[in-house]
Write a protein that holds these residues in place. Structure first.
Motif, PDB file in Angstrom:
ATOM      1  N   ASN A  69      49.810 109.216  -8.889  1.00 61.17           N
ATOM      2  CA  ASN A  69      48.465 109.127  -8.330  1.00 61.17           C
ATOM      3  C   ASN A  69      47.969 107.683  -8.333  1.00 61.17           C
ATOM      4  OD1 ASN A  69      45.844 109.594  -7.481  1.00 61.17           O
ATOM      5  ND2 ASN A  69      45.170 110.481  -9.409  1.00 61.17           N
ATOM      6  N   GLN A  70      47.590 107.211  -7.156  1.00 64.44           N
ATOM      7  CA  GLN A  70      47.020 105.871  -7.031  1.00 64.44           C
ATOM      8  C   GLN A  70      45.524 105.936  -6.738  1.00 64.44           C
ATOM      9  OE1 GLN A  70      48.951 103.193  -7.667  1.00 64.44           O
ATOM     10  NE2 GLN A  70      50.655 104.617  -8.005  1.00 64.44           N
ATOM     11  N   GLY A  71      44.986 107.160  -6.655  1.00 67.92           N
ATOM     12  CA  GLY A  71      43.590 107.329  -6.290  1.00 67.92           C
ATOM     13  C   GLY A  71      42.727 107.764  -7.461  1.00 67.92           C
ATOM     14  N   ALA A  72      41.581 108.369  -7.123  1.00 66.03           N
ATOM     15  CA  ALA A  72      40.592 108.710  -8.143  1.00 66.03           C
ATOM     16  C   ALA A  72      40.548 110.182  -8.498  1.00 66.03           C
ATOM     17  CB  ALA A  72      39.204 108.273  -7.651  1.00 66.03           C
ATOM     18  N   LYS A  73      41.137 111.043  -7.674  1.00 64.10           N
ATOM     19  CA  LYS A  73      40.976 112.481  -7.877  1.00 64.10           C
ATOM     20  C   LYS A  73      41.939 113.017  -8.937  1.00 64.10           C
ATOM     21  CE  LYS A  73      39.149 113.600  -3.295  1.00 64.10           C
ATOM     22  NZ  LYS A  73      39.305 114.434  -2.094  1.00 64.10           N
ATOM     23  N   GLU A  74      41.397 113.822  -9.830  1.00 59.07           N
ATOM     24  CA  GLU A  74      42.188 114.406 -10.903  1.00 59.07           C
ATOM     25  C   GLU A  74      43.339 115.253 -10.360  1.00 59.07           C
ATOM     26  OE1 GLU A  74      41.468 117.403 -14.725  1.00 59.07           O
ATOM     27  OE2 GLU A  74      40.421 117.734 -12.818  1.00 59.07           O
ATOM     28  N   ILE A  75      43.105 116.000  -9.281  1.00 60.61           N
ATOM     29  CA  ILE A  75      44.129 116.906  -8.757  1.00 60.61           C
ATOM     30  C   ILE A  75      45.385 116.159  -8.329  1.00 60.61           C
ATOM     31  CG2 ILE A  75      43.294 116.887  -6.350  1.00 60.61           C
ATOM     32  CD1 ILE A  75      43.931 119.927  -6.295  1.00 60.61           C
ATOM     33  N   ASP A  76      45.234 114.886  -7.978  1.00 60.42           N
ATOM     34  CA  ASP A  76      46.380 114.087  -7.544  1.00 60.42           C
ATOM     35  C   ASP A  76      47.236 113.600  -8.718  1.00 60.42           C
ATOM     36  OD1 ASP A  76      45.775 114.385  -4.864  1.00 60.42           O
ATOM     37  OD2 ASP A  76      44.467 112.635  -4.816  1.00 60.42           O
ATOM     38  N   ASP A  77      46.834 113.929  -9.940  1.00 58.81           N
ATOM     39  CA  ASP A  77      47.663 113.641 -11.108  1.00 58.81           C
ATOM     40  C   ASP A  77      48.770 114.681 -11.274  1.00 58.81           C
ATOM     41  OD1 ASP A  77      46.208 111.415 -11.895  1.00 58.81           O
ATOM     42  OD2 ASP A  77      44.853 112.567 -13.175  1.00 58.81           O
ATOM     43  N   TYR A  78      48.737 115.750 -10.457  1.00 56.07           N
ATOM     44  CA  TYR A  78      49.610 116.895 -10.685  1.00 56.07           C
ATOM     45  C   TYR A  78      50.462 117.250  -9.468  1.00 56.07           C
ATOM     46  CZ  TYR A  78      46.512 117.693 -14.682  1.00 56.07           C
ATOM     47  OH  TYR A  78      45.809 117.551 -15.845  1.00 56.07           O
ATOM     48  N   PHE A  79      51.647 117.812  -9.747  1.00 50.81           N
ATOM     49  CA  PHE A  79      52.376 118.562  -8.736  1.00 50.81           C
ATOM     50  C   PHE A  79      52.321 120.024  -9.152  1.00 50.81           C
ATOM     51  CE2 PHE A  79      55.803 117.862 -11.823  1.00 50.81           C
ATOM     52  CZ  PHE A  79      56.593 119.015 -11.729  1.00 50.81           C
ATOM     53  N   SER A  80      52.695 120.932  -8.256  1.00 50.92           N
ATOM     54  CA  SER A  80      52.475 122.351  -8.528  1.00 50.92           C
ATOM     55  C   SER A  80      53.739 123.183  -8.412  1.00 50.92           C
ATOM     56  CB  SER A  80      51.410 122.924  -7.578  1.00 50.92           C
ATOM     57  OG  SER A  80      50.125 122.491  -7.942  1.00 50.92           O
ATOM     58  N   LEU A  81      53.790 124.208  -9.237  1.00 48.76           N
ATOM     59  CA  LEU A  81      54.834 125.211  -9.154  1.00 48.76           C
ATOM     60  C   LEU A  81      54.157 126.583  -9.103  1.00 48.76           C
ATOM     61  CD1 LEU A  81      58.232 125.233 -10.864  1.00 48.76           C
ATOM     62  CD2 LEU A  81      56.894 127.320 -10.839  1.00 48.76           C
ATOM     63  N   PHE A  82      54.317 127.269  -7.971  1.00 41.56           N
ATOM     64  CA  PHE A  82      53.719 128.588  -7.775  1.00 41.56           C
ATOM     65  C   PHE A  82      54.718 129.662  -8.203  1.00 41.56           C
ATOM     66  CE2 PHE A  82      51.991 125.634  -4.705  1.00 41.56           C
ATOM     67  CZ  PHE A  82      50.621 125.838  -4.795  1.00 41.56           C
ATOM     68  N   TYR A  83      54.216 130.757  -8.747  1.00 38.26           N
ATOM     69  CA  TYR A  83      55.116 131.843  -9.123  1.00 38.26           C
ATOM     70  C   TYR A  83      54.406 133.191  -9.010  1.00 38.26           C
ATOM     71  CZ  TYR A  83      52.833 131.662 -13.756  1.00 38.26           C
ATOM     72  OH  TYR A  83      51.921 131.661 -14.785  1.00 38.26           O
ATOM     73  N   ILE A  84      55.212 134.191  -8.709  1.00 39.93           N
ATOM     74  CA  ILE A  84      54.672 135.533  -8.518  1.00 39.93           C
ATOM     75  C   ILE A  84      55.745 136.551  -8.866  1.00 39.93           C
ATOM     76  CG2 ILE A  84      55.354 135.592  -6.068  1.00 39.93           C
ATOM     77  CD1 ILE A  84      52.802 137.204  -5.534  1.00 39.93           C
ATOM     78  N   GLU A  85      55.346 137.642  -9.484  1.00 41.18           N
ATOM     79  CA  GLU A  85      56.282 138.719  -9.787  1.00 41.18           C
ATOM     80  C   GLU A  85      56.806 139.311  -8.477  1.00 41.18           C
ATOM     81  OE1 GLU A  85      57.295 139.841 -12.682  1.00 41.18           O
ATOM     82  OE2 GLU A  85      55.896 138.984 -14.141  1.00 41.18           O
ATOM     83  N   GLU A  86      58.111 139.476  -8.375  1.00 42.85           N
ATOM     84  CA  GLU A  86      58.701 140.001  -7.143  1.00 42.85           C
ATOM     85  C   GLU A  86      58.112 141.358  -6.770  1.00 42.85           C
ATOM     86  OE1 GLU A  86      63.098 140.903  -5.187  1.00 42.85           O
ATOM     87  OE2 GLU A  86      62.820 140.976  -7.357  1.00 42.85           O
ATOM     88  N   GLU A  87      57.784 142.183  -7.750  1.00 47.48           N
ATOM     89  CA  GLU A  87      57.274 143.517  -7.446  1.00 47.48           C
ATOM     90  C   GLU A  87      55.952 143.447  -6.687  1.00 47.48           C
ATOM     91  OE1 GLU A  87      55.432 145.799 -10.736  1.00 47.48           O
ATOM     92  OE2 GLU A  87      56.203 144.194 -12.022  1.00 47.48           O
ATOM     93  N   TYR A  88      55.133 142.411  -6.958  1.00 50.96           N
ATOM     94  CA  TYR A  88      53.864 142.279  -6.244  1.00 50.96           C
ATOM     95  C   TYR A  88      54.092 141.768  -4.827  1.00 50.96           C
ATOM     96  CZ  TYR A  88      51.954 142.838 -10.916  1.00 50.96           C
ATOM     97  OH  TYR A  88      51.659 143.314 -12.167  1.00 50.96           O
ATOM     98  N   MET A  89      54.960 140.786  -4.683  1.00 53.38           N
ATOM     99  CA  MET A  89      55.293 140.302  -3.344  1.00 53.38           C
ATOM    100  C   MET A  89      56.019 141.389  -2.566  1.00 53.38           C
ATOM    101  SD  MET A  89      55.052 137.806  -1.218  1.00 53.38           S
ATOM    102  CE  MET A  89      54.885 136.225  -2.056  1.00 53.38           C
ATOM    103  N   GLY A  90      56.827 142.160  -3.274  1.00 57.02           N
ATOM    104  CA  GLY A  90      57.611 143.203  -2.624  1.00 57.02           C
ATOM    105  C   GLY A  90      56.777 144.262  -1.941  1.00 57.02           C
ATOM    106  N   GLU A  91      55.531 144.452  -2.394  1.00 53.72           N
ATOM    107  CA  GLU A  91      54.677 145.449  -1.761  1.00 53.72           C
ATOM    108  C   GLU A  91      54.450 145.124  -0.292  1.00 53.72           C
ATOM    109  OE1 GLU A  91      53.597 148.349  -3.065  1.00 53.72           O
ATOM    110  OE2 GLU A  91      54.913 147.792  -4.710  1.00 53.72           O
ATOM    111  N   GLY A  92      54.494 143.824   0.043  1.00 53.16           N
ATOM    112  CA  GLY A  92      54.339 143.435   1.445  1.00 53.16           C
ATOM    113  C   GLY A  92      55.635 142.950   2.049  1.00 53.16           C
TER     114      GLY A  92
END
Length: 421
Positions: free
Chosen positions: A218-241
């Motif tokens: 992060n070269q800026g001022a926003k806190e969110i730019d200090d982070y990268f993200s990893l999303f996760y979800i139980e397959e059974e919940y995604m599997g419903e759709g």
């Protein structure tokens, strides 16, 4: 006299500071408000003194805080992003990871998970857009294409013409269903062509690799730019759709008349129609163990049908289901343990479509608020530590990209109307 208290003052100060340091200062034209902000007092810990905050300054800061309590606006004209961790919390359940100890605990817990889907992104502010959505918006394809559906059709057609042999070389079994629209789009997706699919993986370490790939501090001022993200979800919940679940549920209710109707649409001539009718003769429902290779998967996944399904999930993990999409047609997909989510909308991020689908289907006793999935926001300063752990476990660029020489970007360019005139 009681000390004055101002609700959420720390958050107000944080977002005001981020706003001012990110170009907001030039947007304030009221000199009295500017002076109020300048005159605010802070203690040695950086905490604002409530007594120094004027009603005018508090109202301004309250408006900035309020803007973070709703998801960002999306549009056909620009890519929307999250401005803060707080704003992102309206769409995801989140955990922030700032220490190696906390990360190691999470790493050891999730690297052995088998029934979860993971996705890594190098910026925590990014929404769940597919690459095609990004190019659809950035290149203003809505101005030059007749429809999103027609463009997807061109991608599939051109992809099949140019890469059918590559796909067949890798697939262990060939049949009428092997080159369905999703298998072709999946191959293109893993070789640099924008598609409506979004990559997920069953392997936690792979998602971390993608989250670190191309990472910048992060070269800026926003806190969110200090982070990268990893999303996760139980397959059974995604599997419903998921497409396999949708097909499974539909086929359980398919009567003989509908079976014959589907066969009539799929068969290329009367001979094949009669053969298929004999194949399914006497069944009130379709025998799922014999679906693979029958043409039904190819039929159901045609673009004209897929665009009517807002959100779905594709995986060949459960081969015994009978619904095989032939996704393991790329060594990249195989090593990445890749699966896909489908988003039929050209501009709405996946979490927005998920929210809409939830509200449409929810029961009266279910909560109004919805979170698409969970998200780990990992401090970028931990990157070197994470890379060492991944390398120790054999997760390297050569492992993730065993066939980088194939680049299917030309399919995107070939499919654009302005380039085919």
């Amino acid at each position: 006299m009681a000390k004055r208290e101002i609700s959420n003052l720390d958050l107000k100060v944080q977002f005001t500071n981020e706003y001012l340091r990110s170009g907001g200062l030039e947007k304030i034209f009221n000199p009295n408000l500017l002076q109020d902000l300048i005159d605010m007092e802070f203690d040695h810990n950086g905490k604002a003194n409530p007594e120094s905050v004027t009603p005018r300054a508090n109202a301004f800061m309250m408006a900035l805080l309020g803007s973070q309590l709703q998801p960002p606006y999306y549009s056909k004209d620009f890519i929307s992003e999250y401005s803060s961790i707080l704003q992102k919390s309206k769409c995801f359940d989140q955990i922030n990871i700032d220490t190696t100890e906390h990360f190691d605990k999470i790493y050891d817990e999730y690297k052995v998970k088998e029934d979860m889907l993971f996705r890594g992104q190098r910026e925590a502010r990014w929404r769940l857009y597919s690459n095609l959505q990004r190019y659809w918006i950035l290149h203003k394809l809505h101005e030059e294409e007749n429809s999103f559906e027609e463009f997807l059709d061109k991608l599939v057609t051109n992809g099949k013409v140019d890469y059918e042999e590559y796909i067949k070389q890798i697939l262990s079994e060939h049949n009428i269903d092997s080159l369905n629209a999703i298998s072709i789009l999946g191959f293109l997706q893993h070789h640099s062509c924008p598609t409506p699919l979004l990559d997920w993986t069953y392997k936690f370490q792979n998602a971390l690799f993608f989250g670190l790939d191309g990472l910048e501090l992060n070269q800026g001022a926003k806190e969110i730019d200090d982070y990268f993200s990893l999303f996760y979800i139980e397959e059974e919940y995604m599997g419903e759709g998921g497409m396999r679940k949708l097909m499974d549920g539909s086929f359980e209710d398919v009567g003989q008349s509908l079976t014959l109707e589907l066969i009539a649409k799929i068969a290329k001539d009367d001979k094949q129609r009669l053969e298929m009718e004999e194949h399914f003769k006497g069944r009130s429902i379709i025998d799922k163990s014999k679906v693979f290779g029958s043409g039904l998967v190819k039929f159901v996944t045609e673009i004209k049908h897929m665009v009517k399904i807002p959100l779905s999930f594709f995986s060949d993990k459960d081969a015994e289901s009978g619904f095989i999409f032939s996704l393991n047609n790329s060594k990249n997909i195989q090593n990445q343990v890749g699966v896909f989510t489908w988003n039929a909308d050209p501009i709405k991020p996946l979490e927005i479509v998920g929210n809409e689908q939830y509200l449409e289907a929810k029961e009266e006793n279910e909560p109004e608020e919805y979170r698409f999935c969970c998200c780990l926001n990992i401090n970028k300063k931990l990157a070197d530590h994470i890379r060492k752990r991944l390398e120790y476990d054999g997760i390297t660029r050569d492992y993730i990209y065993p066939t980088p020489e194939i680049n299917t970007w030309d399919i995107y360019e070939k499919s654009r109307t302005k380039n085919s005139r």
